[in-house]
Design a protein around this motif. Structure first.
Motif, mmCIF file in Angstrom:
data_model
loop_
_atom_site.group_PDB
_atom_site.id
_atom_site.type_symbol
_atom_site.label_atom_id
_atom_site.label_comp_id
_atom_site.label_asym_id
_atom_site.label_seq_id
_atom_site.Cartn_x
_atom_site.Cartn_y
_atom_site.Cartn_z
ATOM 1 N N MET A 171 0.715 -1.152 0.015
ATOM 2 C CA MET A 171 0.159 0.223 -0.136
ATOM 3 C C MET A 171 0.801 1.260 0.011
ATOM 4 N N PHE A 172 0.346 2.288 -0.390
ATOM 5 C CA PHE A 172 0.887 3.743 -0.383
ATOM 6 C C PHE A 172 0.208 4.450 0.416
ATOM 7 N N HIS B 72 5.334 -1.118 2.817
ATOM 8 C CA HIS B 72 4.642 -0.085 2.327
ATOM 9 C C HIS B 72 5.412 0.679 1.684
ATOM 10 N N GLU B 73 4.929 1.583 0.592
ATOM 11 C CA GLU B 73 5.549 2.836 0.173
ATOM 12 C C GLU B 73 5.142 3.836 1.086
ATOM 13 N N LYS C 38 5.286 8.225 1.992
ATOM 14 C CA LYS C 38 5.882 9.684 1.732
ATOM 15 C C LYS C 38 5.223 10.412 3.061
ATOM 16 N N GLU D 160 -0.643 16.359 -5.538
ATOM 17 C CA GLU D 160 -2.075 15.785 -5.889
ATOM 18 C C GLU D 160 -1.939 14.682 -6.472
ATOM 19 N N GLU D 161 -0.639 14.234 -7.244
ATOM 20 C CA GLU D 161 -0.439 12.813 -7.705
ATOM 21 C C GLU D 161 -0.371 11.751 -6.549
ATOM 22 N N ASP D 162 0.374 12.269 -5.340
ATOM 23 C CA ASP D 162 0.404 11.487 -4.223
ATOM 24 C C ASP D 162 -0.740 11.030 -3.584
ATOM 25 N N LYS E 130 -3.685 11.006 -5.333
ATOM 26 C CA LYS E 130 -4.411 10.247 -6.172
ATOM 27 C C LYS E 130 -4.089 8.499 -6.180
ATOM 28 N N ARG E 131 -2.696 8.459 -5.740
ATOM 29 C CA ARG E 131 -2.046 7.168 -5.445
ATOM 30 C C ARG E 131 -2.315 6.368 -3.883
ATOM 31 N N ALA E 132 -2.622 7.513 -3.040
ATOM 32 C CA ALA E 132 -2.785 7.014 -1.642
ATOM 33 C C ALA E 132 -3.694 6.143 -1.288
ATOM 34 N N ASP E 133 -3.384 5.085 -0.689
ATOM 35 C CA ASP E 133 -4.480 4.220 0.050
ATOM 36 C C ASP E 133 -4.942 4.634 1.338
#
Length: 104
Positions: free
Chosen positions: A1-2, A32-33, A35, A50-52, A54-57
């Motif tokens: 998961m991110f 996990h990934e 940030k 914003e890109e982060d 969109k990917r975040a779980d």
């Protein structure tokens, strides 16, 4: 998961960066990934994009103070905890958020 995380303490120095380091190390050790944005005496660093988002779980907010721009996290599972929790109980923080995500 991110996971994206925010760490912030009242003075924005030691505990902010200790929590950020713990979140990164423990999250990655669990596969996990991660940030981590820090909000401290030097302002926001490693800002979540914003890109982060969109990917975040899921989101972990480890803070003793109000964080900036909290509204950007609406719609994603959020775990809010003390800034010391990732330092003292890092695995439990991730386990709690993963459980919340898996149980909907």
């Amino acid at each position: 998961m991110f996971f994206v995380c925010v760490a912030a303490c009242p003075t924005g120095v030691a505990h902010t960066y200790m929590a950020a380091e713990s979140l990164s190390i423990i999250g990655e050790s669990l596969g996990h990934e991660v940030k981590v944005e820090t909000q401290g005496s030097m302002g926001a660093e490693n800002v979540i994009t914003e890109e982060d988002m969109k990917r975040a779980d899921g989101i972990i907010i480890a803070s003793e103070v109000a964080i900036n721009d909290k509204g950007r996290f609406v719609g994603l599972p959020i775990l809010e905890c003390s800034v010391s929790d990732p330092i003292k109980h890092g695995e439990a923080v991730f386990e709690a958020l993963c459980e919340a995500i898996n149980n909907g």
